[in-house]
Design an enzyme around this catalytic site. Structure first.
Site, PDB file in Angstrom:
ATOM      1  NE  ARG A 184      -4.313  -1.183   0.084  1.00 27.92           N
ATOM      2  CZ  ARG A 184      -4.419  -2.080  -0.910  1.00 27.92           C
ATOM      3  NH1 ARG A 184      -3.485  -2.163  -1.833  1.00 27.92           N
ATOM      4  NH2 ARG A 184      -5.463  -2.869  -0.987  1.00 27.92           N
ATOM      5  CD  GLU A 190      -2.364   3.756  -5.621  1.00 25.23           C
ATOM      6  OE1 GLU A 190      -3.386   3.241  -6.091  1.00 25.23           O
ATOM      7  OE2 GLU A 190      -1.518   3.127  -4.998  1.00 25.23           O
ATOM      8  CG  HIS A 225      -2.936  -0.318  -7.062  1.00 26.33           C
ATOM      9  ND1 HIS A 225      -3.311   0.439  -5.983  1.00 26.33           N
ATOM     10  CD2 HIS A 225      -3.032  -1.617  -6.644  1.00 26.33           C
ATOM     11  CE1 HIS A 225      -3.629  -0.345  -4.964  1.00 26.33           C
ATOM     12  NE2 HIS A 225      -3.456  -1.599  -5.344  1.00 26.33           N
TER      13      HIS A 225
END
Ligand code: NAD
Length: 528
Positions: free
Chosen positions: A230, A259, A277
């Protein structure tokens, strides 16, 4: 049985539902109105993250027994409302484990052999063979921080490359590592010895900024770091500095503090490899997520026990009413105690005394203690159903005891946790019908409402200690809201408990620990 599929999920799951004889309605292209109409007589519902299943939807879906989430996060489902209505929520937390582990290995190889840089260079018309001299993985040390589902798979795969694996995870037993051929070490040691470091911990208050300036300075010169967990676990400003100064040789990130990180300085750092991601993005992970969630839905509809239950409507509402206070006490006791324990938990004993000893659902109460002990350190939701399995998988032995004598509290719960570095004994009772109190910590009597942020300081029983600790906090802008001091005997060791207004950062804990006469300091966070 009618099952509505509200979000696009892999076809394999839908097939499975049909093979199991379910009447499947694929509602992925329906307007909300139409979807709600279909839900009125549905027994099961499958979603990803798009469809919001709030209280109004659950009230309307009168027949609904189960909601399957093809994936992990359940932010889009009102769990309390589902639990109240006896709707089981199931998910597929293990669906992407292998996929993420493989992506991590891909990033490690990209760094070692500089593949993305070489690719860009050749496409720019250059033939720079010398510039991209790489290194073998064979014989190198991989430091795995967080040896859970994904960390373990990364470690096993890296072993196939003849890497030596060094793992840091304060919540697993050494036996777990030994059985897998992994050396379990301290955080400092992993930082110091690893050639490659990869993080696989959940993002919590404790792991935010886990790798910062200080940690980069402790790493081997020229080490590499990977984050497929994360954003926020690695401090990006510190990483940029470590990369640009050449302190570390490279970094690969799949996740970011913000993000998407478009336009942010992290993308311009030297020797950085990035992916958007993509950790869980494979056809297989989507297929597993879909089939696992659908299998779980079928199990619930057939009254079989599912594996991945997110909520816990297992207790009938009438019994729940009586248990609620004790459940809160049990969970609170676990959540408080896990923050005092040093080392890897091995044995957990819960003893019920007085009125609690007469409650029938003692296993459920014990599971609530385990949920409190394990939830703060794991990525998945640990609940009353899966807690014993999660504890067993982590090598923790659990025992339950009973005693009539409740030391004048009427009801009392004792939680004893043994780890490889010591043991803790915390006692709690229920004040009124629903207010948990901690009444003893390691032999020190107290009366603590475990809420907010708490600092526990063990120190010599001598004049001036309280002032010094309070000054240390004050100098760091931390306000003390309330305080208690207790001792076992005069001139021995005192326990000071401070309720503070904000989280005490790790560096302040270290500063207070360094005060002459202070034995140890623990910062406890009771908010979820
Ligand atoms: P897990 O719960 O199985 O494992 C987490 C491990 O971290 C546990 O063993 C726990 O004991 C350990 N841990 C907790 N706090 C720690 C600390 N302070 N120091 C060291 N170890 C600590 O979780 P998982 O399924 O393996 O997931 C790992 C991470 O990967 C999570 O952050 C998850 O969100 C992330 N993830 C990323 C993607 C992606 O697309 N990149 C996909 C899935 C999961």
């Amino acid at each position: 049985m009618k099952v509505v599929v509200a979000d696009p999920i892999h076809e394999a799951g839908i097939e499975l539902l049909r093979q199991e004889g379910m009447d499947v309605v694929v509602a992925t292209d329906m307007e909300r109105e139409e979807l709600l109409r279909e839900l009125q007589d549905a027994d099961g519902l499958l979603v990803r993250s798009r469809t919001k299943v709030r209280r109004d939807v659950l009230e309307l879906a009168k027949n609904l027994k189960v909601i399957g989430r093809a994936g992990v996060g359940v932010d889009n489902i009102d769990l309390d409302a589902a639990t109240e209505r006896g709707v089981v929520v199931v998910n597929a937390p293990e669906a992407s484990t292998i996929t993420v582990a493989e992506h991590t290995i891909g990033l490690i190889l990209s760094l070692a052999r500089r593949i993305p840089f070489a690719d860009a260079s050749l496409k720019a018309g250059k033939w720079e063979k010398k510039k991209f001299l790489g290194c073998e993985l064979r014989g190198k040390t991989l430091g795995v921080i967080g040896l859970g589902r994904i960390g373990t798979q990364v470690a096993l795969k890296a072993k196939a490359f003849d890497m030596k694996i060094l793992a840091y995870d304060p919540y697993i037993t050494e036996d777990y590592g030994r059985e897998l051929g992994i050396e379990v070490a301290s955080f400092e040691e992993v930082l110091k010895r690893a050639d490659f470091i990869t993080v696989h911990v959940p993002l919590t208050d404790k792991t935010r900024g886990l790798i910062g300036r200080e940690e980069f300075n402790k790493m081997k010169e020229g080490a590499y770091i990977v984050n497929c967990a994360r954003g926020g676990i690695i401090d990006e400003d510190a990483l940029i500095e470590a990369l640009n100064s050449g302190r570390i040789a490279g970094a690969a990130l799949d996740v970011f503090e913000v993000e998407p990180p478009i336009g942010r300085p992290i993308l311009k750092a030297k020797n950085i490899v990035v992916t958007p991601h993509l950790g869980a993005s494979t056809e297989e992970a989507q297929r597993y997520a879909s089939t696992i969630a659908c299998e779980e839905v079928v199990k619930v509809l057939r009254n079989e026990a599912p594996r991945n239950v997110v909520n816990m409507p297992a207790i009938p509402p009438e019994a729940m009413e009586k248990l609620r206070g004790y459940l809160t006490l049990a969970e609170t006791l676990g959540r408080f105690t896990v923050q005092l324990v040093r080392g890897r938990m091995r044995d957990v004993n819960v003893t019920f005394c007085g009125a609690i000893a007469e409650v029938k659902e003692q296993t459920v109460l014990c599971n609530a203690v385990l949920s409190g002990l394990l939830s703060p350190i794991l990525t998945e939701r640990v609940n009353l159903l899966n807690a014993p399995v999660v504890a067993k998988n982590r090598g923790i032995r659990v025992t339950i005891g009973k005693r009539e004598d409740s030391e004048s509290y009427g009801n009392l719960m004792l939680l004893e946790v043994k780890s490889d570095q010591g043991e803790s004994l915390v006692k709690g009772c229920l004040h009124g019908e629903k207010e948990p109190r901690i009444v003893e910590v390691d032999g020190y009597s107290l009366e603590l409402a475990p809420e907010g942020r708490i600092l526990l300081v063990r120190h010599d029983d001598r004049p001036g200690m309280i002032g010094r600790v309070a000054l240390g906090l004050g100098n760091n802008g931390i306000n003390i809201a309330a305080m208690q001091v207790g001792r076992k005997e005069k001139g021995g060791v005192q326990l000071m408990i401070l309720m503070v207004d904000q989280l005490v950062p790790e560096e302040v804990v270290k500063e207070i620990s360094a005060i002459d006469g202070v034995k140890d300091v623990k910062a406890v966070e009771m908010e979820k």
